[in-house]
Design a protein around this motif. Structure first.
Motif, PDB file in Angstrom:
ATOM      1  N   ALA A   1      -5.507  66.489 -62.531  1.00  0.00           N
ATOM      2  CA  ALA A   1      -4.323  65.708 -62.878  1.00  0.00           C
ATOM      3  C   ALA A   1      -3.031  66.325 -62.369  1.00  0.00           C
ATOM      4  CB  ALA A   1      -4.256  65.538 -64.397  1.00  0.00           C
TER       5      ALA A   1
ATOM      6  N   SER B   1      -0.013  67.328 -60.154  1.00  0.00           N
ATOM      7  CA  SER B   1       0.531  66.666 -58.969  1.00  0.00           C
ATOM      8  C   SER B   1       1.139  67.654 -57.987  1.00  0.00           C
ATOM      9  CB  SER B   1       1.570  65.627 -59.371  1.00  0.00           C
ATOM     10  OG  SER B   1       2.780  66.234 -59.792  1.00  0.00           O
TER      11      SER B   1
ATOM     12  N   ALA C   1      -1.457  59.573 -58.134  1.00  0.00           N
ATOM     13  CA  ALA C   1      -2.110  60.544 -59.010  1.00  0.00           C
ATOM     14  C   ALA C   1      -3.595  60.226 -59.094  1.00  0.00           C
ATOM     15  CB  ALA C   1      -1.496  60.508 -60.392  1.00  0.00           C
TER      16      ALA C   1
ATOM     17  N   VAL D   1      -4.969  61.312 -65.111  1.00  0.00           N
ATOM     18  CA  VAL D   1      -3.908  61.504 -66.087  1.00  0.00           C
ATOM     19  C   VAL D   1      -4.491  62.115 -67.351  1.00  0.00           C
ATOM     20  CG1 VAL D   1      -2.410  59.658 -65.272  1.00  0.00           C
ATOM     21  CG2 VAL D   1      -4.186  59.148 -66.930  1.00  0.00           C
ATOM     22  N   THR D   2      -3.609  62.755 -68.121  1.00  0.00           N
ATOM     23  CA  THR D   2      -3.993  63.339 -69.401  1.00  0.00           C
ATOM     24  C   THR D   2      -3.228  62.683 -70.537  1.00  0.00           C
ATOM     25  OG1 THR D   2      -2.320  65.082 -69.107  1.00  0.00           O
ATOM     26  CG2 THR D   2      -4.556  65.557 -68.346  1.00  0.00           C
ATOM     27  N   LEU D   3      -2.649  61.507 -70.273  1.00  0.00           N
ATOM     28  CA  LEU D   3      -1.827  60.823 -71.268  1.00  0.00           C
ATOM     29  C   LEU D   3      -2.614  60.516 -72.533  1.00  0.00           C
ATOM     30  CD1 LEU D   3       0.971  59.523 -71.758  1.00  0.00           C
ATOM     31  CD2 LEU D   3       0.010  57.399 -70.891  1.00  0.00           C
TER      32      LEU D   3
ATOM     33  N   THR E   1      -9.406  63.710 -69.466  1.00  0.00           N
ATOM     34  CA  THR E   1      -8.860  63.417 -68.149  1.00  0.00           C
ATOM     35  C   THR E   1      -9.546  62.179 -67.590  1.00  0.00           C
ATOM     36  OG1 THR E   1      -8.479  65.778 -67.763  1.00  0.00           O
ATOM     37  CG2 THR E   1      -8.457  64.334 -65.838  1.00  0.00           C
TER      38      THR E   1
ATOM     39  N   LEU F   1      -6.570  56.540 -63.316  1.00  0.00           N
ATOM     40  CA  LEU F   1      -5.732  55.439 -63.779  1.00  0.00           C
ATOM     41  C   LEU F   1      -6.550  54.173 -63.960  1.00  0.00           C
ATOM     42  CD1 LEU F   1      -3.643  57.536 -62.637  1.00  0.00           C
ATOM     43  CD2 LEU F   1      -2.240  55.576 -61.992  1.00  0.00           C
TER      44      LEU F   1
ATOM     45  N   VAL G   1       2.258  57.285 -62.921  1.00  0.00           N
ATOM     46  CA  VAL G   1       2.508  58.721 -62.862  1.00  0.00           C
ATOM     47  C   VAL G   1       3.578  58.970 -61.813  1.00  0.00           C
ATOM     48  CG1 VAL G   1       1.553  61.007 -62.436  1.00  0.00           C
ATOM     49  CG2 VAL G   1       0.143  59.256 -63.543  1.00  0.00           C
TER      50      VAL G   1
ATOM     51  N   THR H   1       4.882  61.594 -59.686  1.00  0.00           N
ATOM     52  CA  THR H   1       4.384  62.895 -59.245  1.00  0.00           C
ATOM     53  C   THR H   1       5.538  63.806 -58.832  1.00  0.00           C
ATOM     54  OG1 THR H   1       4.112  62.233 -56.931  1.00  0.00           O
ATOM     55  CG2 THR H   1       2.268  61.769 -58.437  1.00  0.00           C
TER      56      THR H   1
ATOM     57  N   ARG I   1       4.973  66.653 -63.740  1.00  0.00           N
ATOM     58  CA  ARG I   1       4.921  65.206 -63.538  1.00  0.00           C
ATOM     59  C   ARG I   1       5.316  64.492 -64.825  1.00  0.00           C
ATOM     60  NH1 ARG I   1      -0.100  67.189 -64.508  1.00  0.00           N
ATOM     61  NH2 ARG I   1      -1.416  66.124 -66.042  1.00  0.00           N
TER      62      ARG I   1
ATOM     63  N   GLU J   1       4.039  61.150 -66.993  1.00  0.00           N
ATOM     64  CA  GLU J   1       3.026  60.110 -67.162  1.00  0.00           C
ATOM     65  C   GLU J   1       3.582  59.034 -68.093  1.00  0.00           C
ATOM     66  OE1 GLU J   1      -0.885  63.052 -66.765  1.00  0.00           O
ATOM     67  OE2 GLU J   1      -0.288  62.287 -68.732  1.00  0.00           O
TER      68      GLU J   1
END
Length: 812
Positions: free
Chosen positions: A121, A123, A131, A134-136, A140, A143, A152, A154, A225, A227
């Protein structure tokens, strides 16, 4: 044997061709961080390859997450990155691992040869606007695997556009508005609703709690980054906004040493210097560090206004053993400024005052200071290759102080000749502490041929504040917006309280939220992923306030405002269906609840606002994941909104009570593309069509709900590496355009605008890069969208300006 060789030759050639075809085949990988041996074996098993591993070579080594569309070779390369090992490929297509210093007879692929297939994840170093993961949420994911709209921003895009603060970043991405608040801070809105809780490394804390204005600012020098999730985020952060969630992911020490020194000089005496250094601190790489020092100072296109920021960041990540990593960091930012608060008033009919963009409504003695110290701590433990536990905590101590002059009108707007303003002197002293904690367990397992991912966890946040202000209004009917007095006497706390209209207030918040959440991702068939989740939340709110109307006034304490919500359930459901290898169709539904502090008859708190969020669309990962693209349809319906209960009379503290009867709707379309669309051409473009409307309201029914949400927004930026002169030149061009918005009173429009920006960069040497960014290229004169009230808060956008950046990156 010799006689049989010609007969065997076609078979050998066929097998070799088949092997080459299998090696080049693009597959979809979604492997979490694990031991190197386990990850390599999983890749081999999924792709149908054979890999030979020498136990002594891979023992104790870890592989990062391997996520995205790629060939088996590329997946193994990503797993081996930073391990000191490299991949060997035999003529028959079998894989093995050897030390990096192999002989010439080895077919070397090199761990750095697949930077275009950057898989975790992070960037930094990817050189891409697309990206890979993501770790939102928790864990992981790509998208495409998330059944909601995700963007994202970056590090590459931030650097190319010269973006250094969060408000600027969000105003260059899809569907978001970062507006200046009543104070010097910002208000973030998405799909017509404020995002008040911001996440730091996945831990949500309140960052936009109103204390006589909005004071939260955030520069991006500490972060890798940004997110962005658009749409309801209640599963992630409980009472989170129906508009979405913002996650700021901080910089960390990387596997290789990196040092960057950046100097900049630009319009209005804008100067800056930054040192960003990090990498392994021990020979085995088990201790990694990062340090950022940043100094920035600038005058302004507005007379008398200036700002100066000092920022410091330090971080360590330590591998305690092969299974456990702990990380910690501290950031400190101090901003000193002479600000202009509350901007410029309008005429009573809503027309803007025809004053210069350089108009300053403050005093020469106006000043403000913001100090923010943030502590980060996280731990990750890998029980085995399938189960991972993560815990993260954040503490933020923030102080906002100011002594400043504002200008606002004595009535509803300026008089036709520009008179009718009043000077307001303020002293503010705000202190708050925010604490956040998140813990979760993510596991993968199979039942027969069905793959599962389970996430369970909980989080907690707390805000406590100690706020005070002193103020006085000095009205003069002859004062004019065209003749601002910047030399009025500087006030003190005592002088403000001693004046006829002087007043002081002390207030404190205590807001706490906790919740338990769970999510289950299951693939009942190969192309379909179902996502089910729920959260149970508890919320406690308390606010105390005391007014002082003179130097000897003992104070008038208001009744404590309290509100509690217990066991609120937020369900979530979605699916992702792979139409092809690149394209997927998704849909999702979630509930939202937002506690309310307004009171009904009998002084009882209103029940929470509730809402339903629906979204469906298409997502794609094109050109082996070098491009992310999506299109979404969304609708959010919200009810139980507080509206004034005039029938009850002044039954609530000598004023009208409220009733939970209001309904609003936000709906629209979004489309986005990001990544390398052509060789050397990085592109980000996002379009949003969004309408918001009151469905049920005694005064506003049928009218626009969110005044500062444009119906149309298009943001685009492209950067092209010119294929000449050894690719030393690159150039960028972009714009942001939006349709009109409404003023706060909804009786007048704030015109839309289009603003262009550009960049030219030259790689002088392998270590030195020169770049010039031009913002508002055609010097558009416009008013930025925000509160835009008749009696203030109207601010011009920046005129054309330039920034020269010199970046030195020594090669190790």
């Amino acid at each position: 044997m010799h006689n049989n060789w010609p007969r065997a030759l076609p078979l050998v050639v066929a097998l070799s061709s088949f092997s080459a075809l299998v090696q080049a085949q693009t597959l979809s990988f979604n492997l979490p961080p694990a031991s190197l041996a386990t990850t390599l074996n999983r890749i081999a098993s999924q792709s149908g390859h054979i890999i030979a591993l020498e136990p002594a070579l891979v023992r104790g080594k870890q592989a990062p997450a391997v996520v995205g569309q790629m060939s088996a070779e590329q997946a193994m390369q990503a797993a081996l990155a930073g391990s000191g090992l490299q991949l060997r490929v035999s003529a028959s297509g079998h894989f093995s691992v050897a030390p990096a210093s192999v002989g010439e007879d080895v077919m070397e692929l090199g761990a750095t040869s697949v930077t275009d297939n950057y898989l975790d994840a992070t960037s930094e170093g990817s050189g891409s606007y697309a990206a890979r993961a993501v770790t939102l949420g928790k864990g992981t994911h790509t998208l495409k695997e998330i059944p909601q709209s995700v963007t994202v921003i970056t590090r590459k895009q931030l650097d190319d556009q010269g973006i250094t603060d969060l408000k600027d970043a969000l105003n260059h991405t899809t569907g978001l508005v970062g507006a200046q608040g009543i104070g010097p801070g910002m208000v973030i809105t998405s799909r017509g609703f404020q995002i008040d809780d911001w996440q730091y490394d996945g831990v949500p804390i309140p960052r936009n709690n109103y204390s006589l204005g909005n004071w939260a600012t955030q520069d991006l020098v500490f972060f890798d980054r940004v997110e962005v999730l658009r749409g309801a985020s209640g599963l992630l952060q409980g009472t989170g906004s129906p508009g979405g969630a913002i996650n700021l992911v901080r910089k960390r020490g990387q596997a290789k040493p990196t040092v960057t020194i950046t100097g900049k000089a630009g319009s209005w005496d804008h100067y800056g210097l930054q040192l960003d250094a990090g990498g392994p601190l021990t020979s085995d790489g088990k201790v990694r560090g990062r340090m950022v020092l940043d100094e920035d100072q600038s005058d302004s296109f507005i007379d008398y206004q200036w700002g100066k920021t000092h920022s410091l960041y330090g971080a360590l990540d330590i591998d305690l053993n092969d299974a456990t990593t702990i990380g910690g960091g501290i950031s400190y930012s101090r901003e000193q400024s002479r600000p202009m608060l509350r901007g410029i008033p309008r005429y009573a009919d809503g027309k803007p005052a025809n004053v210069s963009r350089s108009t300053y409504t403050g005093a020469r003695w106006s000043r403000a200071e913001t100090d923010v110290t943030t502590y980060y701590l996280d731990l990750e433990h890998r029980f085995n290759d399938d189960w991972t536990y993560k815990a993260a905590a954040i503490r933020m101590d923030e102080t906002n102080t100011s002594t400043h002059q504002r200008v606002q009108t004595t009535g509803q707007g300026l008089k036709p000749d520009g008179t009718g303003i009043t000077y307001a002197d303020w002293i503010t002293d705000f202190h708050n502490t925010k604490i956040g904690l998140d813990m979760n367990l993510v596991g993968h397992f199979d039942t027969g041929s069905v793959a599962h991912e389970v996430t369970v966890g909980g989080n907690y946040s707390k805000l406590t504040s100690d706020d005070a202000y002193w103020r006085n209004f000095a009205a003069d009917p002859d004062d004019s917006i065209f003749d601002i007095d910047h030399g009025r006497p500087e006030p003190s706390r005592d002088s403000l309280l001693a004046s006829n209209m002087g007043r002081a207030n002390k207030a404190s918040y205590d807001i706490r939220q906790k919740g338990l959440y769970g999510a289950w991702r299951v693939k009942p068939v190969e192309d379909l992923t179902l996502v089910l989740g729920t959260r149970v939340s508890w919320f406690d709110y308390s606010w105390d306030s005391i007014d002082f109307n003179g130097p000897n006034d003992p104070g008038n304490r208001y009744p404590t405002s309290r509100m509690t919500e217990t066991g609120q359930v937020t369900p979530y459901a979605g699916f992702v269906y792979d139409l092809t290898r690149e394209w997927a169709w998704y849909a999702s539904y979630t509930d939202v609840f937002i506690p309310q502090t307004e009171r009904a008859v009998g002084n009882t708190p209103l029940k929470p606002v509730i809402g339903s969020n629906y979204e469906t669309g298409l997502k794609a990962e094109l050109l082996d994941g070098r491009i992310n693209t999506s299109i979404a349809l969304f609708r959010y319906d919200q009810e139980n909104r507080a509206v004034t209960d005039t029938a009850s009379g002044f039954a609530c503290d000598d004023w009208y009570c409220s009733t939970a009867a209001g309904k609003v709707r936000s709906q629209g379309v979004e489309a986005e593309i990001s990544g390398e669309v052509l060789s050397g051409l990085q592109l980000f473009a996002g379009y949003t069509y969004n309408t918001t409307k009151f469905l049920d309201d005694p005064d506003e029914e049928g009218r626009v709900f969110s005044q500062w949400t444009p119906k149309h927004m298009l943001r685009a930026w492209a950067d092209y590496q010119l294929p000449v002169d050894d690719q030393r030149w690159s150039t960028g061009l972009g714009f942001t355009t939006q349709s009109h918005t409404l003023g706060y009173e909804r009786t007048y429009s704030v015109p839309g605008y289009t603003v262009w920006s550009a960049r030219v960069a030259y790689q002088l040497t392998p270590e030195v890069n020169l770049a010039v960014n031009a913002n508002n290229l055609f010097d558009k004169k416009y008013w930025v969208a925000g509160f835009n009230q008749l009696n203030g808060s109207n601010n011009y956008g920046e005129p054309r300006n330039f920034m020269l950046t010199v970046k030195y990156t020594p090669q190790f």
